[in-house]
Design a protein around this motif. Sequence first.
Motif, PDB file in Angstrom:
ATOM      1  N   SER A  62     -34.151  12.082  -6.448  1.00 43.02           N
ATOM      2  CA  SER A  62     -33.420  11.339  -7.476  1.00 43.02           C
ATOM      3  C   SER A  62     -33.656   9.847  -7.283  1.00 43.02           C
ATOM      4  O   SER A  62     -33.542   9.335  -6.167  1.00 43.02           O
ATOM      5  N   CYS A  72     -26.619   6.639  -9.032  1.00 40.43           N
ATOM      6  CA  CYS A  72     -25.658   7.632  -9.513  1.00 40.43           C
ATOM      7  C   CYS A  72     -24.249   7.046  -9.498  1.00 40.43           C
ATOM      8  O   CYS A  72     -24.046   5.859  -9.238  1.00 40.43           O
ATOM      9  N   TYR A  91     -32.269   9.443 -12.387  1.00 46.31           N
ATOM     10  CA  TYR A  91     -33.190  10.391 -12.999  1.00 46.31           C
ATOM     11  C   TYR A  91     -33.924  11.109 -11.876  1.00 46.31           C
ATOM     12  O   TYR A  91     -33.898  10.686 -10.717  1.00 46.31           O
ATOM     13  N   ALA A 112     -32.033  10.937 -18.769  1.00 46.59           N
ATOM     14  CA  ALA A 112     -30.869  10.888 -19.637  1.00 46.59           C
ATOM     15  C   ALA A 112     -31.249  11.109 -21.096  1.00 46.59           C
ATOM     16  O   ALA A 112     -32.360  10.809 -21.526  1.00 46.59           O
ATOM     17  N   TRP A 172     -26.050  13.168 -22.234  1.00 48.17           N
ATOM     18  CA  TRP A 172     -26.006  13.439 -20.802  1.00 48.17           C
ATOM     19  C   TRP A 172     -26.705  12.325 -20.032  1.00 48.17           C
ATOM     20  O   TRP A 172     -27.897  12.120 -20.174  1.00 48.17           O
ATOM     21  N   LYS A 173     -25.936  11.632 -19.193  1.00 44.34           N
ATOM     22  CA  LYS A 173     -26.419  10.457 -18.489  1.00 44.34           C
ATOM     23  C   LYS A 173     -26.583  10.760 -16.987  1.00 44.34           C
ATOM     24  O   LYS A 173     -25.850  11.544 -16.412  1.00 44.34           O
ATOM     25  N   PRO A 219     -28.853  12.303 -14.913  1.00 44.13           N
ATOM     26  CA  PRO A 219     -29.068  13.652 -14.371  1.00 44.13           C
ATOM     27  C   PRO A 219     -29.800  13.600 -13.026  1.00 44.13           C
ATOM     28  O   PRO A 219     -30.841  12.965 -12.892  1.00 44.13           O
ATOM     29  N   TYR A 250     -28.121  20.790 -11.321  1.00 45.07           N
ATOM     30  CA  TYR A 250     -27.893  19.372 -11.059  1.00 45.07           C
ATOM     31  C   TYR A 250     -26.596  18.922 -11.711  1.00 45.07           C
ATOM     32  O   TYR A 250     -25.928  19.687 -12.414  1.00 45.07           O
ATOM     33  N   SER A 310     -24.730  15.892 -14.220  1.00 38.63           N
ATOM     34  CA  SER A 310     -24.981  14.848 -15.201  1.00 38.63           C
ATOM     35  C   SER A 310     -23.632  14.394 -15.747  1.00 38.63           C
ATOM     36  O   SER A 310     -22.648  15.136 -15.700  1.00 38.63           O
ATOM     37  N   ARG A 327     -24.939  21.244 -14.672  1.00 41.19           N
ATOM     38  CA  ARG A 327     -25.987  21.568 -15.631  1.00 41.19           C
ATOM     39  C   ARG A 327     -26.988  22.494 -14.949  1.00 41.19           C
ATOM     40  O   ARG A 327     -27.306  22.335 -13.763  1.00 41.19           O
TER      41      ARG A 327
END
Length: 327
Positions: free
Chosen positions: A231, A235, A244, A276, A280-281, A283, A299, A301, A313
Motif C-alpha cells: 500500500s 491511510c 492505493y 480510489a 470508495w477512497k 483502498p 482490503y 476502503s 471490501r
Amino acid sequence: MITKRQIMGGLAGLGFAGATQAQSLSDRLSGDLSPVHDPCIIKDKDVYHLFSTSQLREGGLIFWRTSPDLVTWTLKGHVLREFPKWVTDAVPGTRGAWAPDIAFFNGKFHLYYSASTFGSNRSVIGLLTSPTLDTSDPAFGWKDEGVVVESDVHNRYNAIDSNYLIDAQGKHWIAFGSFWSGIQLFEADPKTGKPKNRVKKPKNIASRPMPGAVEAPFIIRRGEWYYLFASYDFCCKGVNSSYYTVVGRSAAVEGPYVDDKGVKLLDGGGRMVLQADERWKGPGHCAVFEDAGVHYIVYHSYDGQAGGRPTLRIQALNWTVDGWPTV
C-alpha cells in the motif's frame, strides 16, 4: 484447510495459459462490514475467519468476524481483552492491535499483530497461537507467544504490518514494514514462526523516496512468480485518505520485485491494483487468497456515502495473459 498463502492449490506450478475473469463480491457483501481496517482472512473447514485492527476503546483488540460464504459477515468479537504486559512495557501508550495476519502451520493457527503509536518506530510484532478457531472446542484458546520482531530509533525500519509466507521450497518468511526504509523480509524458523536470526538485518525488498509512504506487504506465489502487494501513500484519514495498492513480482521471494514497466519496487515502482473511485477512497492494506480456483483481494476502503467509514471490501482478482493481477 485453505489459507491466504495457499494461492494456487494444485495449480501453483502451471504457467499462464490466458487471462482469467471473475466477478467481484464487494457489491454483494452484507452484515457487519465496518469498522474494518487492515483485514486478513483464512478458511477453516466451511467457515471464513476475518481478523482486523481494533482499539481498546472499541471493546477489545483484534476484531474477529466470520462468514459461511464470503458474503455475509458476523462480528464474533475480539481476540484479546487487553495486551499482554510485555507489549505495554515495550510500547508505552499503545492503544490498538494493528494489522493482524493469520497462518496455519505446525498444527496451530498463528495470529500475528502489531503494536505501536502513530509516527513512531518503537514498535513490536506479537504472536498468538491456538490449535483451533472453533470456540466451542475445549482445545480452543489463544496463547501468547511473545515478541516476533521489534524496532526502535536505532533501526531503519518499523516493525508493524507483518505477513507470513511459506515458499515453494517449504521455507518460511516474515515480511513487514511501514514507512522508514520500507518493506523488510526475514527468513523464519518453521518451529516458532519467528525470525531464524534476529541479529541478522532483514532484507529490504521495497522502498520509496521520503516520506517513504509504503507499507502493508503481502506476498503470494502464482506459477513461477512471487507477487508482492503493498500500500502506497496515506491511510487513516477517512475520505481524505490517499492510499492505493500496487504489485510487483519476482522469481524469488527475496526479490528483486519489479513492476510491469521493469521498475523495481526498491525504487518506488509498482503496478496499480486498487485505487480510489468516486465513492470508495483509500483502498488498501490487502490480503490475497484463493478459494475454489478464484483469487480474492480483501482490503479496507473508506465509504464516501457513509462519512468515510472504514469498510470491508472483497474483489475477485483477475489475471492478464502475461500474468499480472487486475480487479
